[in-house]
Each structure stands twice: as structure tokens, then as C-alpha cells.
Design a protein around this motif. Structure first.
Motif, PDB file in Angstrom:
ATOM      1  N   VAL A 216       0.831  -1.212   0.000  1.00  0.00           N
ATOM      2  CA  VAL A 216       0.000   0.000   0.000  1.00  0.00           C
ATOM      3  C   VAL A 216       0.864   1.260   0.000  1.00  0.00           C
ATOM      4  N   SER A 217       2.048   1.197   0.623  1.00  0.00           N
ATOM      5  CA  SER A 217       2.921   2.379   0.657  1.00  0.00           C
ATOM      6  C   SER A 217       3.495   2.689  -0.714  1.00  0.00           C
ATOM      7  N   ALA A 220       0.111   4.188  -2.598  1.00  0.00           N
ATOM      8  CA  ALA A 220      -0.555   5.403  -2.100  1.00  0.00           C
ATOM      9  C   ALA A 220       0.399   6.373  -1.434  1.00  0.00           C
TER      10      ALA A 220
END
Length: 258
Positions: A216-217, A220
Motif C-alpha cells: 500500500v505504501s 498510495a
């Protein structure tokens, strides 16, 4: 402390630090032939930048071969900026190289004029790091100061402190990658990125949590202040990288939302 205006970095028309995160794809071939094949595949999708992970290159100890290969890559990349990186084993790479040799290699590539940016592990010997940064800036080459923590995820304040040290060192871009053991670790990395970006940073940041948990890093990061992300074209150079085409699809969705 209020947030500062970000001093962007532009190489070959690509500006890091504004707009959508820039997509960087690694080249990890061990020979010139493998690198040529990887460049051909990379040109089909044209990431924003290419990172040559020279620590995978078999003749790494032959500086002339390294600079000659950097020259060939720059020509074959057809305008895609080249980031030169020699990642050491201590930070998740393949190179077993002492500080002085590390400094000499990076400086030789900088002076050759065949790297658009250079990655420097900022926790190597301070004198060596300073020499690389000075050489790079003397030749108009932006520096990414980096730190890769494969042992885990430091506390938020420690992540921010490391990024601030890189900024104070004079790096043009500050980068940190950590290894999360839980979802909470990913949140720690993202919150540290947000705090650094909003309160201290005056230049671009690149941050990521590695592995599947940290995906996710990579997708996003823009929401929290990360200015670039790494995707793969065939071969990953770090845990958690996904295909450049898939990565761009997600970034485009986020662009429309943000």
C-alpha cells in the motif's frame, strides 16, 4: 514548524516532487547482454526513470567496465533518466565493497557524465559520503540519499530523524525503505512520511514499506508525501515491487481522486 516549499528535482524533463509519483524501474542484469535485454523490455513501458542496480553487475570491480556500461545504458534508454545505484549487502543489495571503493566507484560514474542521478547510502563513512555528494553537485548530478532497514521498522521519530539527517547532508532527494512486521509498522512509515513532508521537508521524499504488507505504501505514497515509487519490468530489485503497468493503473486512479 510549518511545511516548506518543495525544491523539485528535474532530470531529462522528468520532475520529481510535483504531480504524480514518478515510476522508477530497476535494471539488474549481471552482464551487458542481460542489461540490453532488460532495457529493451523497459522501453516497451517507458517508466519515468530507470535505476541501474550495478551491485548485480558481475564486473563491478572493473570501474572502466562500469562507466562504459553506464554510457551504453544512457544511450539505449532513449531519453529515460538513469539512476546509478550500487546497493551494498548490508542494505539488501549484492555488493561487498568497502567505503573507499564505494566512494571511488560512485565518483567515477559521476565524473563520467553517464548518470543522471546517483543513490548514496548515507550511513556509510561520513567522509566518503560527503565526497560523493560534493562530486555529484560539482557535476550537476542530483543525489538520492538512502537508507534501507531490512531488520524491521524503526519508531516514527527515528524515521523522521534519518530523513532529516539526509536533508541536512545536502541530498536532493531523501529516501528510506523499511521492513514491516505488521500493519501497524506500515502505518508508522506512512505517518513518518506525512510528518516529514508537512513539517520539515524542503525537497522530495521517497519512502516505502517493503514486502507484501507494505505494498500500500508503494501505491498510495503520494497521499502522505512520497514523490516516487519503484515498479518492476520482469525482475524486481526489492521485496514488494509490482509490475510497472499495474502500478501505473493504480496511480492513475489515485491521481483522479486526489
Amino acid at each position: 514548524m510549518a511545511g516548506k516549499a518543495i525544491r523539485t528535482v528535474t532530470v531529462r524533463g522528468v520532475t520529481i516532487g510535483e504531480g504524480s509519483p514518478k515510476v522508477i524501474a530497476p535494471l539488474t542484469g549481471s552482464s551487458p547482454e542481460q542489461l540490453r535485454s532488460q532495457v529493451d523490455a523497459l522501453l516497451d513501458v517507458r517508466p519515468d526513470l530507470a535505476e541501474w542496480r550495478a551491485d548485480h553487475f558481475a564486473p563491478l570491480s572493473d570501474t572502466a567496465a562500469v562507466t562504459a556500461t553506464a554510457r551504453e545504458l544512457t544511450g539505449r534508454l532513449a531519453g529515460i533518466p538513469l539512476l546509478f545505484t550500487c546497493r551494498t549487502r548490508a542494505e539488501g543489495g549484492q555488493a561487498e565493497i568497502d567505503d573507499e571503493a564505494y566512494g571511488e566507484l560512485n565518483t567515477a560514474v559521476i565524473r563520467s557524465g553517464h548518470a543522471d542521478l546517483v543513490d548514496v547510502e548515507y550511513r556509510r563513512a561520513s567522509g566518503v559520503v560527503r565526497r560523493i555528494v560534493e562530486a555529484a553537485h560539482g557535476h550537476g548530478v542530483p543525489v538520492i540519499a538512502s537508507n534501507h532497514d531490512f531488520s524491521g521498522t524503526p519508531e516514527k521519530d527515528e524515521i523522521v530523524a534519518r530523513l532529516r539527517e539526509m536533508q541536512e547532508l545536502g541530498a536532493d532527494i531523501c529516501k528510506i525503505a523499511v521492513m514491516p512486521r505488521s500493519a501497524a509498522d506500515v502505518l508508522t512509515l506512512l505517518d513518518a512520511t506525512r510528518t516529514m513532508h508537512e513539517e520539515y521537508a524542503d525537497r522530495p521524499l521517497i519512502t516505502m514499506a517493503m514486502g507484501g504488507l507494505g505494498l500500500v505504501s508503494r501505491l498510495a505514497g503520494r497521499v502522505f508525501g512520497s514523490a516516487a515509487t519503484f515498479g518492476m519490468v520482469g525482475t524486481a530489485s526489492a521485496p514488494g515491487q509490482i509490475d510497472v503497468t499495474e502500478l501505473r493503473t493504480v496511480l492513475e486512479v489515485l491521481d483522479r481522486a486526489v
